[in-house]
Design a protein around this motif. Structure first.
Motif, PDB file in Angstrom:
ATOM      1  N   ASN A  46     -22.155 -39.439  14.802  1.00  0.00           N
ATOM      2  CA  ASN A  46     -22.279 -40.895  14.775  1.00  0.00           C
ATOM      3  C   ASN A  46     -21.067 -41.483  14.067  1.00  0.00           C
ATOM      4  O   ASN A  46     -20.650 -40.977  13.024  1.00  0.00           O
ATOM      5  N   GLU A  47     -20.489 -42.547  14.638  1.00  0.00           N
ATOM      6  CA  GLU A  47     -19.336 -43.202  14.033  1.00  0.00           C
ATOM      7  C   GLU A  47     -19.723 -44.579  13.506  1.00  0.00           C
ATOM      8  O   GLU A  47     -20.620 -45.242  14.042  1.00  0.00           O
ATOM      9  N   TYR A  48     -18.995 -45.002  12.462  1.00  0.00           N
ATOM     10  CA  TYR A  48     -19.267 -46.278  11.808  1.00  0.00           C
ATOM     11  C   TYR A  48     -17.944 -46.935  11.439  1.00  0.00           C
ATOM     12  O   TYR A  48     -16.952 -46.257  11.161  1.00  0.00           O
ATOM     13  N   VAL A  49     -17.948 -48.277  11.412  1.00  0.00           N
ATOM     14  CA  VAL A  49     -16.822 -49.029  10.869  1.00  0.00           C
ATOM     15  C   VAL A  49     -17.268 -49.655   9.553  1.00  0.00           C
ATOM     16  O   VAL A  49     -18.442 -50.027   9.394  1.00  0.00           O
ATOM     17  N   LEU A  50     -16.343 -49.727   8.607  1.00  0.00           N
ATOM     18  CA  LEU A  50     -16.663 -50.197   7.254  1.00  0.00           C
ATOM     19  C   LEU A  50     -16.344 -51.684   7.117  1.00  0.00           C
ATOM     20  O   LEU A  50     -15.211 -52.105   7.314  1.00  0.00           O
TER      21      LEU A  50
ATOM     22  N   ASP B 110     -22.443 -49.962  13.364  1.00  0.00           N
ATOM     23  CA  ASP B 110     -22.138 -49.291  14.618  1.00  0.00           C
ATOM     24  C   ASP B 110     -20.959 -50.040  15.263  1.00  0.00           C
ATOM     25  O   ASP B 110     -20.974 -51.268  15.340  1.00  0.00           O
ATOM     26  N   PRO B 111     -19.893 -49.319  15.722  1.00  0.00           N
ATOM     27  CA  PRO B 111     -18.719 -50.011  16.271  1.00  0.00           C
ATOM     28  C   PRO B 111     -19.035 -50.951  17.414  1.00  0.00           C
ATOM     29  O   PRO B 111     -18.460 -52.048  17.503  1.00  0.00           O
ATOM     30  N   GLY B 112     -19.966 -50.555  18.295  1.00  0.00           N
ATOM     31  CA  GLY B 112     -20.317 -51.426  19.421  1.00  0.00           C
ATOM     32  C   GLY B 112     -20.998 -52.702  18.979  1.00  0.00           C
ATOM     33  O   GLY B 112     -20.726 -53.785  19.509  1.00  0.00           O
ATOM     34  N   GLN B 113     -21.866 -52.606  17.988  1.00  0.00           N
ATOM     35  CA  GLN B 113     -22.554 -53.792  17.481  1.00  0.00           C
ATOM     36  C   GLN B 113     -21.613 -54.670  16.649  1.00  0.00           C
ATOM     37  O   GLN B 113     -21.714 -55.905  16.669  1.00  0.00           O
ATOM     38  N   ALA B 114     -20.687 -54.040  15.927  1.00  0.00           N
ATOM     39  CA  ALA B 114     -19.748 -54.810  15.101  1.00  0.00           C
ATOM     40  C   ALA B 114     -18.841 -55.696  15.943  1.00  0.00           C
ATOM     41  O   ALA B 114     -18.392 -56.749  15.479  1.00  0.00           O
ATOM     42  N   ASP B 115     -18.564 -55.277  17.173  1.00  0.00           N
ATOM     43  CA  ASP B 115     -17.710 -56.091  18.044  1.00  0.00           C
ATOM     44  C   ASP B 115     -18.330 -57.442  18.357  1.00  0.00           C
ATOM     45  O   ASP B 115     -17.626 -58.388  18.733  1.00  0.00           O
ATOM     46  N   ARG B 116     -19.653 -57.569  18.186  1.00  0.00           N
ATOM     47  CA  ARG B 116     -20.341 -58.832  18.507  1.00  0.00           C
ATOM     48  C   ARG B 116     -20.525 -59.722  17.277  1.00  0.00           C
ATOM     49  O   ARG B 116     -21.108 -60.795  17.376  1.00  0.00           O
ATOM     50  N   ILE B 117     -20.038 -59.278  16.132  1.00  0.00           N
ATOM     51  CA  ILE B 117     -20.176 -60.057  14.893  1.00  0.00           C
ATOM     52  C   ILE B 117     -18.934 -60.922  14.696  1.00  0.00           C
ATOM     53  O   ILE B 117     -17.798 -60.433  14.825  1.00  0.00           O
TER      54      ILE B 117
ATOM     55  N   ARG C 269     -29.274 -49.695  11.105  1.00  0.00           N
ATOM     56  CA  ARG C 269     -29.833 -51.006  10.719  1.00  0.00           C
ATOM     57  C   ARG C 269     -29.765 -51.258   9.212  1.00  0.00           C
ATOM     58  O   ARG C 269     -28.667 -51.253   8.642  1.00  0.00           O
ATOM     59  N   SER C 270     -30.906 -51.457   8.543  1.00  0.00           N
ATOM     60  CA  SER C 270     -30.880 -51.831   7.124  1.00  0.00           C
ATOM     61  C   SER C 270     -30.339 -50.723   6.216  1.00  0.00           C
ATOM     62  O   SER C 270     -29.996 -50.967   5.063  1.00  0.00           O
TER      63      SER C 270
END
Length: 289
Positions: free
Chosen positions: A236-240, A192-199, A177-178
């Motif tokens: 944990n994976e992240y997208v930049l 988070d890659p899953g959350q980024a797909d919804r942006i 989150r923040s």
């Protein structure tokens, strides 16, 4: 004429020249050795005939074989070098023609189409001695293109006895989150890659399509520490992405993230302050192509 005179006369007559008288016994005796000599002379004849016939019969096939043997190497010598020369000539030509020189020049001299930024990992903090925890960061993808953002993975490992650590999977990951925004300076965000797909993206940029003055909103939930078995790890994976509230887009430079990590025996809520916590962080560098 008395008998003695007759015998004397006959003896004189034979002495004078009547060869047929006293030599009739001789020829018969002499003919036997001649016959033996003739027989001995006749025996070499069969020996000479095979000797004479052999070369005649042998020369004919020998000459034929010689011609055949001569023809064979002649053809071989003529065809073999020609074929070898053609093969040797064609091979280098094919190699030179098939050489991927244009592709190498394009890859080296011209950036890949759609390449926006290149990201590198500058530094990763070590966990202080005594916590028996390891945290590591690694880049899974360093290129930012129109189609794909850079990708990072952070792995937390318990190297001691079973205990609880304030790093959990999914929504309760490290930097959730923040905490996903870079600290020094601001400008990049780890999603988070899953959350980024919804942006919604701003064109081909890896940036939220929002006004820079629009406030952020976060889901309201709390996280508990995760109980780790000895040797257990959580990744944990992240997208930049670029921070839509920061000026510019993925400005080149070095960015740092930090977060406090808590370790304790048993299950306690994240955020509990005790002496078993440390600050861990890492830095990324962004450059233009």
């Amino acid at each position: 004429m008395n008998r003695r005179r007759l015998l004397a006369w006959l003896g004189s007559a034979c002495t004078i020249g009547f060869a047929g008288c006293s030599n009739q016994q001789g020829p018969a005796a002499s003919e036997t050795p001649r016959t033996g000599t003739a027989t001995g002379t006749a025996s070499p004849s069969p020996t000479r005939r095979p000797a004479t016939d052999s070369p005649t019969d042998t020369d004919s096939p020998t000459a034929t074989d010689a011609e055949t043997a001569t023809d064979t190497p002649t053809d071989a010598e003529t065809d073999s070098p020609t074929t070898a020369t053609e093969s040797e000539t064609e091979t280098p030509q094919d190699t030179e023609t098939d050489s991927p020189t244009p592709d190498e020049e394009t890859a080296t001299g011209t950036p890949h189409e759609g390449l926006q930024r290149t990201v590198s990992l500058v530094s990763v903090d070590s966990v202080p001695t005594g916590f028996e925890v390891e945290i590591d960061a690694e880049l899974l993808r360093s290129r930012v293109t129109d189609a794909e953002p850079a990708r990072l993975r952070i792995t937390t490992t318990n190297t001691g006895s079973p205990r609880s650590i304030s790093v959990a999977p999914d929504d309760c990951s490290l930097l959730n989150r923040s905490k996903g925004g870079s600290d020094r300076p601001a400008g990049l965000w780890l999603h988070d890659p899953g959350q980024a797909d919804r942006i919604d993206r701003n064109g081909n940029r890896w940036e939220a399509d929002r006004d820079s003055d629009e406030p952020r909103a976060y889901a309201a939930y709390g996280c508990l520490k995760k109980e780790y078995a000895e040797g257990e790890s959580v990744s944990n994976e992240y997208v930049l992405w670029s921070d839509y509230r920061a000026e510019g887009y993925m400005e080149p430079g070095t960015y740092r993230w930090e977060e406090e990590v808590s370790v304790s025996e048993g299950e306690t809520p994240t955020g509990t302050t005790d002496g078993n916590s440390f600050t861990w962080g890492f830095s990324l560098s962004v450059s233009e192509p």
